[in-house]
Write an enzyme that holds these catalytic residues in place. Sequence first.
Site, PDB file in Angstrom:
ATOM      1  N   HIS A  24      31.450  46.724  11.938  1.00  0.00           N
ATOM      2  CA  HIS A  24      32.575  47.175  12.752  1.00  0.00           C
ATOM      3  C   HIS A  24      33.845  46.462  12.312  1.00  0.00           C
ATOM      4  O   HIS A  24      33.804  45.442  11.623  1.00  0.00           O
ATOM      5  CB  HIS A  24      32.346  46.852  14.237  1.00  0.00           C
ATOM      6  CG  HIS A  24      31.001  47.239  14.760  1.00  0.00           C
ATOM      7  ND1 HIS A  24      30.673  48.533  15.099  1.00  0.00           N
ATOM      8  CD2 HIS A  24      29.891  46.493  15.009  1.00  0.00           C
ATOM      9  CE1 HIS A  24      29.423  48.569  15.547  1.00  0.00           C
ATOM     10  NE2 HIS A  24      28.928  47.348  15.498  1.00  0.00           N
ATOM     11  N   TYR A  40      33.810  45.228  27.291  1.00  0.00           N
ATOM     12  CA  TYR A  40      33.903  43.857  26.781  1.00  0.00           C
ATOM     13  C   TYR A  40      35.129  43.755  25.890  1.00  0.00           C
ATOM     14  O   TYR A  40      35.631  44.769  25.394  1.00  0.00           O
ATOM     15  CB  TYR A  40      32.639  43.461  26.001  1.00  0.00           C
ATOM     16  CG  TYR A  40      32.427  44.238  24.727  1.00  0.00           C
ATOM     17  CD1 TYR A  40      32.925  43.792  23.497  1.00  0.00           C
ATOM     18  CD2 TYR A  40      31.738  45.453  24.732  1.00  0.00           C
ATOM     19  CE1 TYR A  40      32.738  44.516  22.337  1.00  0.00           C
ATOM     20  CE2 TYR A  40      31.542  46.186  23.576  1.00  0.00           C
ATOM     21  CZ  TYR A  40      32.049  45.703  22.381  1.00  0.00           C
ATOM     22  OH  TYR A  40      31.864  46.437  21.226  1.00  0.00           O
ATOM     23  N   ARG A 121      25.061  49.622  29.983  1.00  0.00           N
ATOM     24  CA  ARG A 121      25.956  48.477  30.123  1.00  0.00           C
ATOM     25  C   ARG A 121      27.227  48.643  29.292  1.00  0.00           C
ATOM     26  O   ARG A 121      28.175  47.862  29.444  1.00  0.00           O
ATOM     27  CB  ARG A 121      25.242  47.190  29.731  1.00  0.00           C
ATOM     28  CG  ARG A 121      24.758  47.154  28.303  1.00  0.00           C
ATOM     29  CD  ARG A 121      24.021  45.856  27.972  1.00  0.00           C
ATOM     30  NE  ARG A 121      23.390  45.877  26.677  1.00  0.00           N
ATOM     31  CZ  ARG A 121      24.005  45.691  25.520  1.00  0.00           C
ATOM     32  NH1 ARG A 121      25.314  45.467  25.512  1.00  0.00           N
ATOM     33  NH2 ARG A 121      23.347  45.723  24.381  1.00  0.00           N
ATOM     34  N   ASP A 247      25.752  44.390  11.328  1.00  0.00           N
ATOM     35  CA  ASP A 247      26.351  44.480  12.666  1.00  0.00           C
ATOM     36  C   ASP A 247      27.547  43.540  12.819  1.00  0.00           C
ATOM     37  O   ASP A 247      27.987  43.267  13.939  1.00  0.00           O
ATOM     38  CB  ASP A 247      25.330  44.214  13.779  1.00  0.00           C
ATOM     39  CG  ASP A 247      25.851  44.606  15.166  1.00  0.00           C
ATOM     40  OD1 ASP A 247      26.549  45.633  15.262  1.00  0.00           O
ATOM     41  OD2 ASP A 247      25.573  43.887  16.148  1.00  0.00           O
ATOM     42  N   ASN A 252      29.718  41.285  21.599  1.00  0.00           N
ATOM     43  CA  ASN A 252      29.110  41.204  22.924  1.00  0.00           C
ATOM     44  C   ASN A 252      27.835  40.370  22.949  1.00  0.00           C
ATOM     45  O   ASN A 252      26.938  40.610  23.771  1.00  0.00           O
ATOM     46  CB  ASN A 252      28.824  42.623  23.445  1.00  0.00           C
ATOM     47  CG  ASN A 252      28.876  42.708  24.952  1.00  0.00           C
ATOM     48  OD1 ASN A 252      29.527  41.897  25.620  1.00  0.00           O
ATOM     49  ND2 ASN A 252      28.187  43.679  25.505  1.00  0.00           N
TER      50      ASN A 252
END
Length: 295
Positions: A24, A40, A121, A247, A252
């Site tokens: 990301h 978040y 979530r 990732d 988070n």
Amino acid sequence: MDWYADPSQPAFRLPPGAVDTHCHVFGPQAKFPFAPERKYTPCDGSKTELFALRDHLGVSRNVIVQATCHGADNTAMVDAVRAADGRARGIATVRPDVSDTELRALDAAGVRGVRFNFLRRLVDSSPQEDLSAIAKKIAPLGWHIVLYFESADLPELEGFFGSLPTPLVVDHMGRPDVTRPVGGPEFSRFLRFVEENDVWAKVTCPERLSVTGPRALHGERHAYTDVVPFARRVVEEFPDRVLWGTDWPHPNLTDHMPDDGLLVDHIPHVAPTTEQQRKLLVHNPMSLYWPGEDV
């Protein structure tokens, strides 16, 4: 938590052409503000820092996935994909009213799919009617859909997933409960879902799935050992439909921040043979994101 600023040098050398298919970019917030409705607020993780990590680890290309903190504003992701000069592709988040003109612009920028998020979530809802409308709009472009869900929700969702008119890519092996048997009914259902549908699976995020954590065995660079049987099973059963990624910058997380060098050294434990590694890291992602191009 902020991302790991000084990742170690991996002992495992990635093969030429290796692709990180799940990473990301966040902000920087001063230039690319986060969505007001986000669940978040991450630390900044810019394209410059992502590309520095790419080079440090020995990765050749990236697939940059739009994260929920930016909502459906894909500006930061597209900016990073364009800046990579052909060495990145993007996965977008779009709304049901997205126009064909907007989709064609994203395609020209290097976007090759959209992400559907079902984690309660992270999103308030994932209305299937809206997602079906998006799927029909992107199908003519040859894009795929990236699915993010909890393993416990697969029985409720797999009928809908099977109705979608595009290839599917599942994040993080469908987030299995690694305290349960790898041969148990829950993970067996996921494997059956992959087998019976046009599904690719990312053997990613051991740091999110592990209970044992990053502790190494006997001083070796072998961590997240409880995740290994699950990832290895997926690699063995679907060698031509598995993908890998870091990732980064690991949004988070609250327990620990992984060392990306250690995540690279996790690879040979889940894909032990040279042929498995070549497919996981080079052949499969190239065929999905850069079809027809040489490494």
